[in-house]
Design an enzyme around this catalytic site. Structure first.
Site, short mmCIF file in Angstrom:
data_model
loop_
_atom_site.label_atom_id
_atom_site.label_comp_id
_atom_site.label_asym_id
_atom_site.label_seq_id
_atom_site.Cartn_x
_atom_site.Cartn_y
_atom_site.Cartn_z
N GLU A 93 0.80 -1.23 0.00
CA GLU A 93 0.00 0.00 0.00
C GLU A 93 0.83 1.27 0.00
OE1 GLU A 93 -3.19 0.01 2.95
OE2 GLU A 93 -3.30 -2.14 2.71
N ASP A 127 -2.27 -4.57 3.43
CA ASP A 127 -2.37 -4.81 4.89
C ASP A 127 -3.17 -6.06 5.23
OD1 ASP A 127 -0.82 -2.69 5.53
OD2 ASP A 127 -2.43 -1.36 6.17
#
Length: 575
Positions: free
Chosen positions: A2, A75
């Site tokens: 990310e 995540d």
């Protein structure tokens, strides 16, 4: 992955066969200009590329073309799962003919990353559906009710599925404080000392016989004083005991936010921002870019066996075998643990805060030190206190003396609580008393007090209350509080949260027209339904189908029934 910060940390672990790149968070979302959910046809969401993400996606498409395999390493939670799925769709990975894998790791270390590549999996659509459902419900509440607030109060206001409940909790607490009627009570102390000793002892009034009695008026105090006039004060009973204090559990998101607020004066948002930096990786002298803590969004207090073993070894070597805790089972919270995450802990206990200090900013150091100490303390033995309590008799009245001293520091060697340290130390004169001894009564001290109203919420106590009631999840506490402060529904003075006139008006409207939306129990139940979707036990559409029609009907009714309220803009002292 990310974030660009993780790219740097992970690149070192994988060698030249891998290219690591960042999506920089979400790449697709519901459109800002409309509801973006087809309520007529099965509630299908309509996703578009987020503005500004075109270049990111173009760059990723080029890399995808060159690659043999694609690993989605966002995540390890629902949000991350959803980002992986959106990337798969936006980059058309399922049509590319390439091998596409989802991997996840709880800490950014060489072992964890390499292990995850050995055990790839498919995207977990149940977790994606749970995140989508949350997004859809939040969008429905926001986009249905906010325009109503604009029309009836003023533009720029917003309602939210979790934020409106948090606002209600703060308003309810304010109402309790306003309605509070203080009650009078009195404290009474006997000033005394042993014969032949000048050392004064202060004994608190306990009651009559074995019954604990509260003194509610000055007259009651004066009666006790009159009854004791001319009476001897006898040492009736001496009890010596030990009490222990258990080490705290390692941090969850909620307890980290609470402690960082209490000890470091951090807002929830600041705590999460700094924890994110420690999780993604910082440049540490002599070690390069490394991650310092495990994943920061968790409601579990579990610790991996390996981390537990290393921590015990570290404590044995640095504090001695006496300080190592016995094995213990970690407490799980009453609600469903969102994911199989560990608690928040340092990745390497041998990297002490002092060793990392020069490489960290002041705030990073303070937060890392808090996490490190709490984790180390959790593997240590309990602290033991020696307590002495003495009961004194004066006719039928009883007075009490007590004190305790630290006998074995245990975990407090590492992680002590300032409140606990201020404990009354037993006076040497108290320890010399013996049963049946007659003391000299010098006189009495009486003082008037009033009961206190409930305390205003602080960010920390609001997070605790939301967690206890099952409202929101680890990832939602900080953004929820940030939103109600940004909207000026609530202001923060010192640490306390106070509701504004605007907040009161919005809350009244919500309670009147949307009682279900702002009902803490309903909101907590919805969280449980989202968990069921995430576990694959419930279809996401069922949750939405049961929610939207009632909301829509309530909005239509409110449009007709709610009266407009004019609120003057707060005057600013800026010219």
């Amino acid at each position: 992955v990310e974030s660009p910060a993780k790219v740097k940390t992970i690149k070192k672990f994988l060698g030249s066969n891998y290219v690591v790149d960042a999506s920089q968070g979400h790449v697709r979302d519901l459109p800002k200009s409309q509801l973006g959910i087809d309520v007529e046809h099965g509630y299908e969401p309509k996703y578009i590329t987020i503005r500004g993400k075109g270049d990111v996606l173009a760059k990723l498409r080029k890399e995808v073309k060159k690659a043999d395999k694609i690993y989605l390493a966002t995540d390890p939670d629902r949000e991350g799962e959803a980002i992986s799925w959106h990337l798969q769709k936006a980059l058309k990975l399922d049509e590319s003919g390439k091998k596409v894998y989802r991997i996840s790791f709880n800490e950014i270390t060489k072992n964890a990353v390499r292990e995850s590549i050995k055990h790839p999996r498919a995207i977990d659509m149940d977790l994606v559906d749970a995140q989508q459902t949350r997004r859809i419900l939040d969008r429905m509440v926001g986009y249905s009710i906010s325009p109503l607030l604009w029309a009836k109060v003023k533009r720029g206001l917003s309602a939210g599925r979790v934020q409106s409940v948090a606002l209600r909790m703060i308003c309810d607490r304010e109402a309790e404080i306003e309605a509070f009627v203080p009650k009078e009570y009195w404290s009474l102390e006997a000033e005394t000392h042993a014969k032949g000793s000048k050392k004064a002892l202060k004994a608190r009034y306990y009651g009559v016989g074995k019954e604990k009695t509260e003194l509610r008026t000055e007259a009651e105090c004066l009666k006790v004083i009159a009854d004791c006039e001319g009476q001897p004060l006898l040492v009736q009973e001496i009890k010596k005991s030990e009490r222990s204090r258990k080490a705290p559990l390692p941090f969850t998101t909620s307890t980290l936010q609470q402690e960082a607020s209490k000890r470091l004066n951090f807002s929830t948002q600041k705590t999460m921002r700094i924890a994110q930096q420690l999780y993604e990786g910082v440049e540490v002298e002599g070690r390069g870019t490394i991650a310092l803590i495990t994943y920061l969004r968790t409601d579990s207090t579990r610790i991996s066996e390996e981390a537990d073993k290393l921590a015990r070894e570290y404590i044995r070597e640095n504090y001695g075998a006496d300080y190592v805790a016995e094995e213990r089972k970690e407490k799980q919270s009453g609600q469903k643990i969102q994911d199989a995450h560990e608690a928040i802990r340092p990745i390497d206990i041998t990297l002490t805060p002092t060793m990392a200090k020069n490489s960290l900013s002041r705030d990073q150091f303070r937060l890392y030190q808090l996490i490190w100490k709490r984790f180390a303390a959790g593997r240590m033995r309990e602290a033991v206190y020696a307590s002495t309590s003495v009961k004194l008799a004066c006719g039928e009245h009883r007075f009490a003396l007590s004190g305790s001293s630290l006998k074995f520091s245990g975990f407090m060697e590492v992680y002590s609580d300032s409140e606990e340290e201020e404990e009354e130390k037993p006076d040497a004169a108290l320890l010399k008393l013996s049963e049946g001894e007659e003391l000299v009564l010098e006189g009495f001290d009486k003082e008037r007090h009033f009961t206190q109203p409930p305390a205003h919420f602080t960010e920390a106590s609001l997070v605790r209350a939301m967690e206890e009631q099952g409202i929101g999840r680890p990832s939602t506490y900080a953004p929820t509080i940030t939103t109600i402060l940004a909207r000026r529904y609530v202001i923060k003075e010192q640490k306390n949260l106070y509701v504004t006139e605007l907040g009161q008006v919005v809350n009244r409207m919500m309670v009147q027209s949307f009682p279900v939306v702002v009902d803490p129990q309903f909101t907590a139940n919805l969280e449980r339904l989202l968990d069921s979707v995430g576990e694959g036990k419930m279809n996401w559409k069922t949750v939405v189908e049961n929610f939207y029609p009632d909301l829509n009907a309530a909005v239509k009714q409110a449009e007709k029934e709610l009266e407009s309220v004019k609120i003057a803009d707060e005057e600013s002292d800026v010219d």
